[in-house]
Design an enzyme around this catalytic site. Sequence first.
Site: not given
Length: 410
Positions: A79, A81, A176, A199, A381
């Site tokens: 993905h 993003d 995503e 991922d 993150h």
Amino acid sequence: MKEELLKRFTKYVKVDTQSNEESKACPTTPGQMELANILVTELKEIGMQEVTVDEFGYVMATLPSNTTKEVPVIGFLAHLDTATDLTGKNVQPQVHENYDGKDIVLNKDLNVVLSPKQFPELADYNGKTLITTDGTTLLGADDKAGITEIMVAMNYLINHPEIKHGKIRVAFTPDEEIGRGPERFDVEAFGAKYAYTMDGGPLGELEYESFNAAGAKITFNGNSVHPGTAKNKMVNAVKMAMEFNAHIPKDEAPEYTEGYEGFYHLISLNGDVEQAKAYYIIRDFDHLKFVERKTHIASIAKELEEKYGEGSVELKLNDQYYNMREKIEPVKEIVDIVSAAMRNLDIEPKISPIRGGTDGAQLSYKGLPTPNIFGGGENFHGKFEYVALESMVKATEVIIEVARLFEEKE
């Protein structure tokens, strides 16, 4: 291969592709389309065929078969993003060669230190090349490591025609991180029988179970009155939100759960006396428990509305994705072939449930069974996110080996 991985990865992470849950557009941010267009150019440059990007930012391309065998078409996805938890703007990747097992000062001025005391898994990376943040942003290894690995694997296969493989499709998808990746993904146009998302996290991760997931947006409508004359009149919306949260089992939160344990997670809470808004995500692997969690949220909302009056609590509850195990177990051989590929490369497969979601969860329910393979990153993150270059090499090699094994078994 290392040099190409490093060059591509450090280029991709510098494009700000953070998604935006408040946007109704697709992609939700212009940076995602910017990266999509970069990838289209590069896919054409390395010799991929049928390279397309649509108005929504979905990139697709084909590596044609180089064998006479009838091999099922397989796909690899990542993905575009990055997560909404921390900014992805002005990412400055730092490369630390031959990591010595000690603290890594990410940002001296802000006293941001990546330490094995806090992250003991760093001990696994002694002697490796680590790519980190500068302590002010996330890195974006989730999922630009996956994008990079797919790009490099395709380039390798093109330049090594002696490795036989069937037709391979690749795709890079937007949004995503906010659960919208597969919404406009055209499974029929993609044309693969099976696919894999690149991922996952650390070396060896292989996943074909995901959470059942829902989101709950709750609006609390209070009544603001001057505090000097507020008795029996004021209704404090922030306190209503606090009261709501008090009904959530405190030990059923992400920070207290692991493995197959589900949770409620208060993502955001903001407001004032007049109105407050809370957003929760609800997660569980077991479908029955998932339903029970949603029912619990709804019952709290109903109880508080009965207490404070009609319209005082507004609940919007929506399912986001479901556990993909149900769709992948009937074709479990697609998991087994990845395990075999890993073992051929001296990687021990670590099969575990995804305590999160991937595009594969929704794609599996759209008719494209899609397990998840490691990309190599750690601490996604946040500012402590990093990836070992050697893990990216291994992930790239897994893609190549999976393609080879699909051809070999026919």
